[in-house]
Design a protein around this motif. Structure first.
Motif, PDB file in Angstrom:
ATOM      1  N   SER A  17      -2.025   0.842  83.779  1.00 40.98           N
ATOM      2  CA  SER A  17      -1.405   1.000  85.091  1.00 40.98           C
ATOM      3  C   SER A  17       0.115   0.995  84.996  1.00 40.98           C
ATOM      4  O   SER A  17       0.698   0.535  84.013  1.00 40.98           O
ATOM      5  N   VAL A  18       0.713   1.534  86.037  1.00 44.58           N
ATOM      6  CA  VAL A  18       2.171   1.515  86.209  1.00 44.58           C
ATOM      7  C   VAL A  18       2.442   1.130  87.651  1.00 44.58           C
ATOM      8  O   VAL A  18       1.592   1.305  88.526  1.00 44.58           O
ATOM      9  N   ASP A  19       3.634   0.610  87.889  1.00 46.26           N
ATOM     10  CA  ASP A  19       4.056   0.347  89.261  1.00 46.26           C
ATOM     11  C   ASP A  19       4.552   1.648  89.879  1.00 46.26           C
ATOM     12  O   ASP A  19       5.072   2.518  89.174  1.00 46.26           O
ATOM     13  N   GLY A  20       4.400   1.765  91.178  1.00 46.85           N
ATOM     14  CA  GLY A  20       4.825   2.973  91.875  1.00 46.85           C
ATOM     15  C   GLY A  20       6.298   3.285  91.722  1.00 46.85           C
ATOM     16  O   GLY A  20       6.701   4.433  91.785  1.00 46.85           O
ATOM     17  N   ASP A  21       7.112   2.243  91.490  1.00 41.55           N
ATOM     18  CA  ASP A  21       8.550   2.485  91.356  1.00 41.55           C
ATOM     19  C   ASP A  21       8.997   2.691  89.908  1.00 41.55           C
ATOM     20  O   ASP A  21      10.185   2.851  89.647  1.00 41.55           O
ATOM     21  N   GLU A  22       8.048   2.730  88.974  1.00 38.90           N
ATOM     22  CA  GLU A  22       8.410   3.028  87.581  1.00 38.90           C
ATOM     23  C   GLU A  22       8.784   4.492  87.443  1.00 38.90           C
ATOM     24  O   GLU A  22       8.206   5.369  88.075  1.00 38.90           O
ATOM     25  N   ARG A  23       9.767   4.763  86.637  1.00 37.95           N
ATOM     26  CA  ARG A  23      10.255   6.123  86.413  1.00 37.95           C
ATOM     27  C   ARG A  23       9.184   6.953  85.694  1.00 37.95           C
ATOM     28  O   ARG A  23       8.404   6.444  84.904  1.00 37.95           O
ATOM     29  N   LEU A  24       9.184   8.241  85.981  1.00 37.10           N
ATOM     30  CA  LEU A  24       8.213   9.143  85.357  1.00 37.10           C
ATOM     31  C   LEU A  24       8.278   9.073  83.832  1.00 37.10           C
ATOM     32  O   LEU A  24       7.248   9.121  83.159  1.00 37.10           O
ATOM     33  N   ILE A  25       9.470   8.958  83.279  1.00 30.81           N
ATOM     34  CA  ILE A  25       9.593   8.924  81.825  1.00 30.81           C
ATOM     35  C   ILE A  25       8.880   7.707  81.247  1.00 30.81           C
ATOM     36  O   ILE A  25       8.224   7.794  80.206  1.00 30.81           O
ATOM     37  N   ALA A  28       5.106   8.353  81.497  1.00 35.79           N
ATOM     38  CA  ALA A  28       4.691   9.311  80.462  1.00 35.79           C
ATOM     39  C   ALA A  28       4.656   8.646  79.090  1.00 35.79           C
ATOM     40  O   ALA A  28       3.727   8.880  78.305  1.00 35.79           O
ATOM     41  N   GLU A  29       5.641   7.807  78.811  1.00 33.81           N
ATOM     42  CA  GLU A  29       5.652   7.101  77.526  1.00 33.81           C
ATOM     43  C   GLU A  29       4.459   6.160  77.406  1.00 33.81           C
ATOM     44  O   GLU A  29       3.845   6.056  76.348  1.00 33.81           O
ATOM     45  N   ARG A  30       4.102   5.493  78.506  1.00 34.05           N
ATOM     46  CA  ARG A  30       2.936   4.611  78.482  1.00 34.05           C
ATOM     47  C   ARG A  30       1.662   5.417  78.260  1.00 34.05           C
ATOM     48  O   ARG A  30       0.792   5.014  77.496  1.00 34.05           O
ATOM     49  N   MET A  31       1.535   6.566  78.925  1.00 32.00           N
ATOM     50  CA  MET A  31       0.359   7.408  78.733  1.00 32.00           C
ATOM     51  C   MET A  31       0.254   7.841  77.269  1.00 32.00           C
ATOM     52  O   MET A  31      -0.830   7.821  76.685  1.00 32.00           O
ATOM     53  N   GLN A  32       1.384   8.214  76.693  1.00 30.65           N
ATOM     54  CA  GLN A  32       1.409   8.650  75.296  1.00 30.65           C
ATOM     55  C   GLN A  32       1.023   7.504  74.363  1.00 30.65           C
ATOM     56  O   GLN A  32       0.194   7.668  73.482  1.00 30.65           O
ATOM     57  N   SER A  33       1.615   6.341  74.558  1.00 32.77           N
ATOM     58  CA  SER A  33       1.353   5.224  73.643  1.00 32.77           C
ATOM     59  C   SER A  33      -0.072   4.696  73.772  1.00 32.77           C
ATOM     60  O   SER A  33      -0.660   4.253  72.788  1.00 32.77           O
ATOM     61  N   GLU A  34      -0.635   4.764  74.964  1.00 29.73           N
ATOM     62  CA  GLU A  34      -2.015   4.301  75.181  1.00 29.73           C
ATOM     63  C   GLU A  34      -3.042   5.409  74.945  1.00 29.73           C
ATOM     64  O   GLU A  34      -4.235   5.167  75.021  1.00 29.73           O
ATOM     65  N   GLN A  35      -2.553   6.627  74.711  1.00 26.16           N
ATOM     66  CA  GLN A  35      -3.401   7.797  74.483  1.00 26.16           C
ATOM     67  C   GLN A  35      -4.396   8.027  75.618  1.00 26.16           C
ATOM     68  O   GLN A  35      -5.594   8.166  75.414  1.00 26.16           O
ATOM     69  N   LEU A  56       2.351  15.104  86.091  1.00 26.60           N
ATOM     70  CA  LEU A  56       3.600  15.167  85.323  1.00 26.60           C
ATOM     71  C   LEU A  56       4.049  16.612  85.127  1.00 26.60           C
ATOM     72  O   LEU A  56       5.241  16.914  85.232  1.00 26.60           O
ATOM     73  N   THR A  57       3.105  17.504  84.882  1.00 24.36           N
ATOM     74  CA  THR A  57       3.427  18.922  84.748  1.00 24.36           C
ATOM     75  C   THR A  57       4.011  19.466  86.045  1.00 24.36           C
ATOM     76  O   THR A  57       5.008  20.196  86.047  1.00 24.36           O
ATOM     77  N   ARG A  58       3.401  19.082  87.162  1.00 25.39           N
ATOM     78  CA  ARG A  58       3.907  19.505  88.474  1.00 25.39           C
ATOM     79  C   ARG A  58       5.319  18.978  88.699  1.00 25.39           C
ATOM     80  O   ARG A  58       6.201  19.702  89.185  1.00 25.39           O
ATOM     81  N   ALA A  59       5.562  17.734  88.322  1.00 26.93           N
ATOM     82  CA  ALA A  59       6.887  17.146  88.489  1.00 26.93           C
ATOM     83  C   ALA A  59       7.939  17.940  87.723  1.00 26.93           C
ATOM     84  O   ALA A  59       9.011  18.255  88.255  1.00 26.93           O
ATOM     85  N   VAL A  60       7.629  18.290  86.480  1.00 35.53           N
ATOM     86  CA  VAL A  60       8.571  19.065  85.660  1.00 35.53           C
ATOM     87  C   VAL A  60       8.796  20.440  86.291  1.00 35.53           C
ATOM     88  O   VAL A  60       9.933  20.902  86.412  1.00 35.53           O
TER      89      VAL A  60
END
Length: 133
Positions: A17-25, A28-35, A56-60
């Motif tokens: 999980s992430v908090d709603g106010d966490e930055r997208l970067i 994304a790093e958490r998603m990558q590290s947790e696979q 994330l793709t939509r955001a970019v």
């Protein structure tokens, strides 16, 4: 005879999980590290949505600044969720209808997110049940 397989037997009991106010970067790093391909977004300690690879793709594509914009800005709010006893056919149908690849698994009591089921989980189950020809 039709095999009845429910979410309980295929879901991943990992909740990243992430908090709603966490930055997208950071998300994304958490998603990558947790696979993982999605994370649960919490706002005020409550389940508010999920942030997926597609989000994330939509955001970019929309020109978001991943160091400024937040998970809450781009999450899928109040996504469909499934319970442990849901039949995998229902889950697949829901994913198809909504055009999504991840669904949170929630407990029967209180609707707490206890895991995630993905299209990959469903595909793996279909392959195992189909067996060799």
């Amino acid at each position: 005879m039709v095999n009845v397989v429910n979410v309980r037997s295929i879901f991943r009991p990992l909740v990243v999980s992430v908090d709603g106010d966490e930055r997208l970067i950071d998300a994304a790093e958490r998603m990558q590290s947790e696979q993982v391909g999605s994370v649960v977004v919490m706002i005020g300690g409550n389940f508010a949505g999920i942030l997926t690879e597609r989000d994330l793709t939509r955001a970019v594509a929309e020109g978001a600044d991943p160091r400024v914009d937040t998970a809450g800005d781009y999450m899928t709010a109040a996504p469909a969720a499934v319970h442990l006893d849901a039949d995998v056919h229902e889950v697949a149908s829901t994913m198809f209808e909504l055009g999504c690849r991840h669904l949170p698994v929630v407990s029967d009591k209180g609707g707490q997110v206890i895991g995630m089921v993905s299209i990959r989980d469903l595909l793996g189950t279909a392959i195992r049940l189909g067996g060799p020809s």
